[in-house]
Design a protein around this motif. Structure first.
Motif, PDB file in Angstrom:
ATOM      1  N   PRO A 105     -23.873   1.796  38.063  1.00  0.00           N
ATOM      2  CA  PRO A 105     -23.701   0.384  37.277  1.00  0.00           C
ATOM      3  C   PRO A 105     -22.293  -0.454  38.523  1.00  0.00           C
ATOM      4  CG  PRO A 105     -22.733   2.900  37.244  1.00  0.00           C
ATOM      5  CD  PRO A 105     -23.662   2.163  37.808  1.00  0.00           C
ATOM      6  N   ARG A 122     -17.321  -1.456  31.222  1.00  0.00           N
ATOM      7  CA  ARG A 122     -17.580  -0.785  29.936  1.00  0.00           C
ATOM      8  C   ARG A 122     -18.742  -2.114  30.410  1.00  0.00           C
ATOM      9  NH1 ARG A 122     -15.441   2.542  26.629  1.00  0.00           N
ATOM     10  NH2 ARG A 122     -16.913   1.326  24.445  1.00  0.00           N
ATOM     11  N   ARG A 123     -18.322  -3.297  30.264  1.00  0.00           N
ATOM     12  CA  ARG A 123     -20.273  -4.208  30.132  1.00  0.00           C
ATOM     13  C   ARG A 123     -20.959  -3.489  31.907  1.00  0.00           C
ATOM     14  NH1 ARG A 123     -17.177  -8.354  28.806  1.00  0.00           N
ATOM     15  NH2 ARG A 123     -17.367  -9.261  31.198  1.00  0.00           N
ATOM     16  N   GLY A 130     -20.982  -0.474  33.262  1.00  0.00           N
ATOM     17  CA  GLY A 130     -21.385   0.947  32.837  1.00  0.00           C
ATOM     18  C   GLY A 130     -22.919   0.311  31.756  1.00  0.00           C
ATOM     19  N   ALA A 131     -23.261  -0.470  30.819  1.00  0.00           N
ATOM     20  CA  ALA A 131     -23.476  -0.167  29.731  1.00  0.00           C
ATOM     21  C   ALA A 131     -24.377  -0.855  30.015  1.00  0.00           C
ATOM     22  CB  ALA A 131     -23.118  -1.141  28.377  1.00  0.00           C
ATOM     23  N   LEU A 174     -27.186   2.048  31.947  1.00  0.00           N
ATOM     24  CA  LEU A 174     -27.891   2.579  31.112  1.00  0.00           C
ATOM     25  C   LEU A 174     -28.881   1.930  30.126  1.00  0.00           C
ATOM     26  CD1 LEU A 174     -25.035   3.836  28.701  1.00  0.00           C
ATOM     27  CD2 LEU A 174     -26.686   5.483  29.055  1.00  0.00           C
ATOM     28  N   GLN A 175     -28.896   0.731  30.307  1.00  0.00           N
ATOM     29  CA  GLN A 175     -30.192   0.142  29.521  1.00  0.00           C
ATOM     30  C   GLN A 175     -31.561   1.028  29.726  1.00  0.00           C
ATOM     31  OE1 GLN A 175     -29.716  -4.386  29.155  1.00  0.00           O
ATOM     32  NE2 GLN A 175     -30.632  -4.313  27.242  1.00  0.00           N
ATOM     33  N   PRO A 205     -24.935   8.029  25.182  1.00  0.00           N
ATOM     34  CA  PRO A 205     -24.467   7.170  26.467  1.00  0.00           C
ATOM     35  C   PRO A 205     -23.048   7.640  27.235  1.00  0.00           C
ATOM     36  CG  PRO A 205     -23.827   6.226  24.266  1.00  0.00           C
ATOM     37  CD  PRO A 205     -24.935   7.646  23.755  1.00  0.00           C
ATOM     38  N   PRO A 210     -20.830   5.720  28.759  1.00  0.00           N
ATOM     39  CA  PRO A 210     -20.887   4.124  29.060  1.00  0.00           C
ATOM     40  C   PRO A 210     -19.765   4.032  30.816  1.00  0.00           C
ATOM     41  CG  PRO A 210     -20.647   3.788  26.783  1.00  0.00           C
ATOM     42  CD  PRO A 210     -20.836   5.020  27.416  1.00  0.00           C
ATOM     43  N   GLY A 241     -22.476   4.744  33.199  1.00  0.00           N
ATOM     44  CA  GLY A 241     -23.064   4.408  33.401  1.00  0.00           C
ATOM     45  C   GLY A 241     -24.361   5.367  33.241  1.00  0.00           C
ATOM     46  N   GLU A 280     -13.817   8.307  29.445  1.00  0.00           N
ATOM     47  CA  GLU A 280     -13.294   7.013  28.234  1.00  0.00           C
ATOM     48  C   GLU A 280     -13.278   6.814  27.428  1.00  0.00           C
ATOM     49  OE1 GLU A 280     -17.744   5.433  26.240  1.00  0.00           O
ATOM     50  OE2 GLU A 280     -18.244   6.163  27.751  1.00  0.00           O
TER      51      GLU A 280
END
Length: 501
Positions: A30, A87-88, A90-91, A94-95, A120, A122, A125, A292
């Motif tokens: 992240p 959170r963004r 971490g996401a 993950l992508q 996931p 998030p 990450g 989380e």
């Protein structure tokens, strides 16, 4: 270099786990994680030179803005991350893993959740995957985007260490648990009108008996998380406790005086409880999912009176990214150091970024079971080679953890021992510092701080106000010293972080 480290981690997991299918947590990267770890390495060197706890106090509020300006706009912005931004980040980490071609060839990894993806996490990450041994062996080459891979461990329920004979110093306190007096919490109620008003403390544990006489009306939210990180029950009406351990912890944070004795450090605080441990324990995944949930739903502090014995230094470890993300959202993570004695620690308490807590008795002596050791990170892709080896000690501080009187299951009370009992004293002390007294003017600076700035100020006020016990400075058993929330509230007023009473 990263691939080599991943290969070493995978080889160790395969050597230590002979079963055909292995559950692993694959860590992404992240935004901000590398910078936080690099900064930690520099801070660790400075901390080793600290001989008095007062050196750890934050700068006065009036000087903080100037210091932030001197650091630069980029670092200042990093200290003001919102929960949504965390959170963004971490996401986004993950992508790449979720889209990797490797998953199409790994039946188990692809089917880790109902949507054909890894499960996931998030906040961290990271992602959880079930993999057969052959697929796991291929992971370092197939997922070069990964920063690390960890076993999704089984975490046991902390043992219920019942106190037997009570010394007179404990038994004679008939109106309150001795820890409330020892830490200065009782005095804070009167001197600073601080009782935890407006603060939410998340407790990740075996659950809670929300109808216990000392906890009625104090559990604001409850969720039960299963072994695959799914929310299976939600709502206070569904609250239950698999063991009684979580109810005891909750009582020390926010319990009342239904038994005739005050038991909670911050009796006006509200509790957010995530049941992440059952009668036979839980997993790292459940705990990370609980963290989380807590951060996403507005917790001010996270209490982890749990962990698994670990001799690994905690940077970069299973919980590092999640704890760093929680800190970035302004939420400190308080964790027990473990009950296996000197020269041992438990994870996540031994993570550099956790606020780790050891246990003391009514005489201020460290408990024999209370853990602590120096952690040494000799090599890590996450740390600049110039800052290696990274050496740091745990715990950070100690608190009452022997013969602690609090609520237990079935509407009863009991004296228990453990670093699990010490940890909620520190979480409750944070709730006192964050309290919103009814008569206070608006604009208490500590509550107005955001992100890392808020987390660091809160932790610095507590660590800088301890009573020095044991060796001068930080040591393996007491940390920097014993919790003194009365002094912390006094320092918070003097430095401008709380309004004058």
């Amino acid at each position: 270099m990263k691939t080599r480290q991943l290969r070493q981690q995978v080889e160790r997991i395969l050597d230590e786990n002979p079963q055909p299918t292995v559950s692993v947590i694959v860590q992404g990267e992240p935004a901000g994680l590398q910078q936080a770890i690099a900064r930690a390495a520099r801070e660790a060197l400075q901390r080793r030179a600290t001989t008095q706890a007062a050196d750890l106090l934050p700068p006065p509020v009036r000087e903080r803005a100037a210091l932030a300006s001197a650091r630069g706009a980029g670092q200042a912005a990093a200290g003001r991350l919102s929960v949504a931004a965390v959170r963004r980040a971490g996401a986004a980490a993950l992508q790449p893993m979720q889209q990797a071609a490797f998953l199409n060839n790994s039946r188990l990894a692809r089917r880790s959740d109902a949507h054909g993806r890894p499960r996931p996490l998030p906040l961290a990450g990271a992602a959880v995957m079930e993999m057969d041994r052959d697929d796991l062996a291929q992971l370092p080459q197939a997922l070069p985007e990964a920063l690390a891979v960890f076993l999704n461990r089984r975490i046991p329920v902390p043992p219920r260490l019942r106190a037997r004979e009570l010394p007179a110093e404990v038994g004679r306190r008939l109106t309150h648990a001795w820890g409330l007096e020892s830490t200065g919490a009782l005095a804070c109620w009167g001197a600073f009108d601080a009782r935890g008003q407006g603060v939410r403390v998340a407790v990740l544990d075996t659950g809670v008996e929300a109808r216990h006489p000392d906890l009625q009306g104090k559990v604001a939210r409850f969720v039960e998380i299963d072994a695959k990180g799914r929310l299976v029950k939600e709502g206070v009406d569904h609250a239950w406790d698999a063991d009684g351990h979580g109810t005891h912890v909750c009582g020390t944070i926010a319990g009342g005086n239904a038994s005739g004795r005050w038991i909670g450090m911050a009796p006006d605080a509200r509790l957010m409880v995530a049941k992440v441990l059952g009668r036979h324990g839980g997993t790292d995944e459940q705990i990370l999912k609980g963290m989380e949930w807590a951060v996403a739903n507005g917790a001010d502090v996270v209490n982890l009176s749990l962990g698994g014995l670990s001799f690994e230094a905690g940077v970069l470890d299973t919980y590092t990214a999640a704890i760093v993300s929680a800190r970035a959202a302004g939420v400190p993570v308080v964790a027990a150091i473990g009950n296996d004695g000197a020269q041992t620690t438990g994870s996540p308490g031994n993570d550099y970024f956790a606020v780790a807590v050891g246990a003391t008795d009514v005489h201020g002596r460290v408990a024999a079971f209370s853990g602590g050791r120096t952690q040494v990170v000799e090599g890590s892709d996450a740390i600049d080679p110039a800052d290696l080896p990274l050496v740091y000690a745990k715990p950070d501080l100690s608190a009452p953890g022997v013969q602690v009187y609090s609520s237990i299951g079935k509407g009863k009370w009991e004296h228990l021992n453990g670093t699990s009992m010490a940890t909620p004293h520190v979480s409750g002390a944070m709730a006192l510092l964050l309290s919103r007294p009814p008569a206070a003017r608006q604009g208490a600076a500590l509550r107005e701080l955001k992100g890392v700035e808020r987390t660091e100020a809160l932790v610095q006020l507590l660590l800088g106000s301890v009573r020095d016990l044991g060796e001068n400075g930080q040591d393996h058993r007491y940390g920097f010293g014993g919790l003194d929330v009365l002094a912390a509230c006094g320092n918070a007023v003097g430095l401008g972080y709380r309004p004058r009473p």
